[in-house]
Design a protein around this motif. Structure first.
Motif, PDB file in Angstrom:
ATOM      1  N   UNK A 205      -5.798   1.453   2.389  1.00  9.95           N
ATOM      2  CA  UNK A 205      -5.155   0.187   2.757  1.00  9.95           C
ATOM      3  C   UNK A 205      -4.023  -0.139   1.799  1.00  9.95           C
ATOM      4  N   UNK A 206      -4.246   0.119   0.515  1.00  9.82           N
ATOM      5  CA  UNK A 206      -3.185  -0.097  -0.474  1.00  9.82           C
ATOM      6  C   UNK A 206      -2.020   0.857  -0.203  1.00  9.82           C
ATOM      7  N   UNK A 207      -2.323   2.124   0.049  1.00  5.26           N
ATOM      8  CA  UNK A 207      -1.271   3.116   0.275  1.00  5.26           C
ATOM      9  C   UNK A 207      -0.440   2.768   1.505  1.00  5.26           C
ATOM     10  N   UNK A 208      -1.090   2.343   2.582  1.00  5.29           N
ATOM     11  CA  UNK A 208      -0.370   2.015   3.813  1.00  5.29           C
ATOM     12  C   UNK A 208       0.577   0.843   3.598  1.00  5.29           C
ATOM     13  N   UNK A 209       0.109  -0.168   2.883  1.00  4.44           N
ATOM     14  CA  UNK A 209       0.947  -1.341   2.650  1.00  4.44           C
ATOM     15  C   UNK A 209       2.149  -1.017   1.785  1.00  4.44           C
TER      16      UNK A 209
ATOM     17  N   UNK B 175       4.942  -1.441  -7.690  1.00  4.76           N
ATOM     18  CA  UNK B 175       5.346  -0.175  -8.299  1.00  4.76           C
ATOM     19  C   UNK B 175       5.128  -0.217  -9.811  1.00  4.76           C
ATOM     20  N   UNK B 176       5.335  -1.382 -10.413  1.00  9.52           N
ATOM     21  CA  UNK B 176       5.085  -1.522 -11.855  1.00  9.52           C
ATOM     22  C   UNK B 176       3.612  -1.271 -12.172  1.00  9.52           C
TER      23      UNK B 176
ATOM     24  N   UNK C  77       9.958   9.418  -2.528  1.00  9.66           N
ATOM     25  CA  UNK C  77       8.924  10.320  -3.043  1.00  9.66           C
ATOM     26  C   UNK C  77       7.559   9.641  -3.063  1.00  9.66           C
ATOM     27  N   UNK C  78       7.522   8.389  -3.464  1.00 12.60           N
ATOM     28  CA  UNK C  78       6.244   7.674  -3.478  1.00 12.60           C
ATOM     29  C   UNK C  78       5.722   7.506  -2.054  1.00 12.60           C
ATOM     30  N   UNK C  79       6.583   7.021  -1.152  1.00 12.95           N
ATOM     31  CA  UNK C  79       6.128   6.764   0.218  1.00 12.95           C
ATOM     32  C   UNK C  79       5.733   8.058   0.919  1.00 12.95           C
ATOM     33  N   UNK C  80       6.499   9.139   0.708  1.00 10.01           N
ATOM     34  CA  UNK C  80       6.152  10.411   1.316  1.00 10.01           C
ATOM     35  C   UNK C  80       4.834  10.955   0.802  1.00 10.01           C
ATOM     36  N   UNK C  81       4.602  10.832  -0.499  1.00  9.27           N
ATOM     37  CA  UNK C  81       3.354  11.326  -1.079  1.00  9.27           C
ATOM     38  C   UNK C  81       2.162  10.493  -0.619  1.00  9.27           C
ATOM     39  N   UNK C  82       2.368   9.198  -0.468  1.00 10.23           N
ATOM     40  CA  UNK C  82       1.280   8.351   0.013  1.00 10.23           C
ATOM     41  C   UNK C  82       0.923   8.675   1.465  1.00 10.23           C
TER      42      UNK C  82
ATOM     43  N   UNK D 201      -3.044   4.232 -10.708  1.00 11.75           N
ATOM     44  CA  UNK D 201      -2.960   4.630  -9.302  1.00 11.75           C
ATOM     45  C   UNK D 201      -4.308   4.375  -8.635  1.00 11.75           C
ATOM     46  N   UNK D 202      -4.354   3.512  -7.620  1.00  6.51           N
ATOM     47  CA  UNK D 202      -5.617   3.268  -6.903  1.00  6.51           C
ATOM     48  C   UNK D 202      -6.037   4.504  -6.110  1.00  6.51           C
ATOM     49  N   UNK D 203      -7.078   5.172  -6.545  1.00  9.54           N
ATOM     50  CA  UNK D 203      -7.525   6.412  -5.923  1.00  9.54           C
ATOM     51  C   UNK D 203      -8.880   6.238  -5.252  1.00  9.54           C
TER      52      UNK D 203
END
Length: 318
Positions: A75-79, A169-170, A60-65, A176-178
């Motif tokens: 860059x944070x989301x891709x990593x 993830x913690x 769910x996290x990876x799909x939403x990112x 959340x870096x937005x």
């Protein structure tokens, strides 16, 4: 598995606030699953449930990112997305081999007692005789694969790579870096169009599927197209979850594609076992019947997905 929050979300809500709440909830579910996995110890059932919860939250996290990438620090989301895909795949392997063996053994038991299946010429009862040997061969091969997958999982969970993912993830569970600009937009202006892009990709993949109408010969080479639809359907479902929408229909269609994947992989496992050198003819015959049975299950799952997902054909009035 992490369950979505179906509270209504207004179109004028801040995109960053809505996406952030969803990602924080999934991060919390991930950490809960990790704690349960660590506490499960030698309890295989609890460990399996915890790993399933971990995989669900990670997906769910990876799909939403992936869907809402522009709303986050890219860059944070891709990593993080790359690492979560790796972790989810690693955790899934052990469960997949165990489930595949159970599916195949159940099918062999069912087929060996079926009076409707013909025995090969001159080999009355060959399926019953060969099924025991086929089951033993499959058990050896899939148990070995499961053992290797279990070792890979333990190695992954003890690695610095995994600990870095868990730490990330913690942090996500609290912050959340937005993207400073995109996150200030409204849901209707930012998140809804991005979710629509995910749905468009899914629709294009479904349109590219070969017909399932009995008039076209079955082709196992098409499995990859169906697996891609399954992946895109899951991404679409998670996007709708993040928006607080009902996902009953994509969830049901996804279950049909899960069964498609399971049957296709079971068919491949039986075909692989049939290529084992120097096996008895009765064993090869039983594996051939098993392969055909699982391909039939693949076809049934395709028809079920078609019924659940595709619109009913319009009826032209006379």
């Amino acid at each position: 598995m992490a369950q979505p929050n179906h509270d209504p979300i207004t179109a004028t809500a801040d995109a960053g606030a809505v996406l952030g709440a969803y990602l924080r909830a999934q991060a919390t579910a991930f950490l809960r699953g990790l704690r349960l996995h660590e506490e499960s110890g030698a309890d295989a059932a609890e460990g399996s449930d915890a790993a399933r919860s971990l995989r669900g939250a990670a997906r769910r996290i990876s799909g939403s990112l992936a869907t809402f990438r522009v709303v986050t620090e890219s860059s944070w989301a891709d990593g993080l997305r790359t690492e979560l895909v790796w972790l989810s795949s690693t955790l899934a392997d052990e469960h997949a081999y165990a489930a595949r063996l159970t599916r195949l053994m159940d099918a062999l038991h069912r087929l060996s007692g079926s009076p409707e299946l013909p025995a090969p010429r001159g080999s009355a009862g060959a399926l019953t005789v060969g099924s025991a040997r086929a089951g033993a061969l499959l058990e050896r091969q899939l148990t070995l694969a499961r053992t290797r997958a279990h070792s890979a999982t333990l190695q992954a969970l003890g690695s610095s790579r995994f600990h870095a993912v868990a730490d990330a993830v913690a942090v996500l569970a609290s912050e959340v870096p937005l993207d400073a600009v995109a996150a200030r937009g409204r849901v209707a202006e930012v998140l809804v169009p991005l979710a629509a892009v995910a749905e468009t990709r899914l629709s294009a993949a479904v349109a590219a599927l070969p017909p399932v109408d009995g008039a076209h010969p079955y082709n196992a080479d098409h499995d990859g197209l169906w697996h891609e639809v399954r992946r895109l359907l899951r991404v679409h479902r998670y996007a709708r979850e993040a928006l607080g929408e009902d996902v009953t229909r994509p969830a049901a269609a996804g279950e049909a594609l899960d069964r498609h994947r399971d049957a296709a992989e079971a068919a491949t496992a039986s075909a692989t076992a049939a290529r084992t050198p120097r096996i008895a003819p009765a064993t090869a015959y039983a594996l051939g019947v098993l392969h055909a049975d699982q391909r039939h299950e693949v076809e049934a799952a395709r028809l079920e997905f078609q019924h659940l997902w595709l619109p009913e054909p319009a009826v032209t009035p006379r």
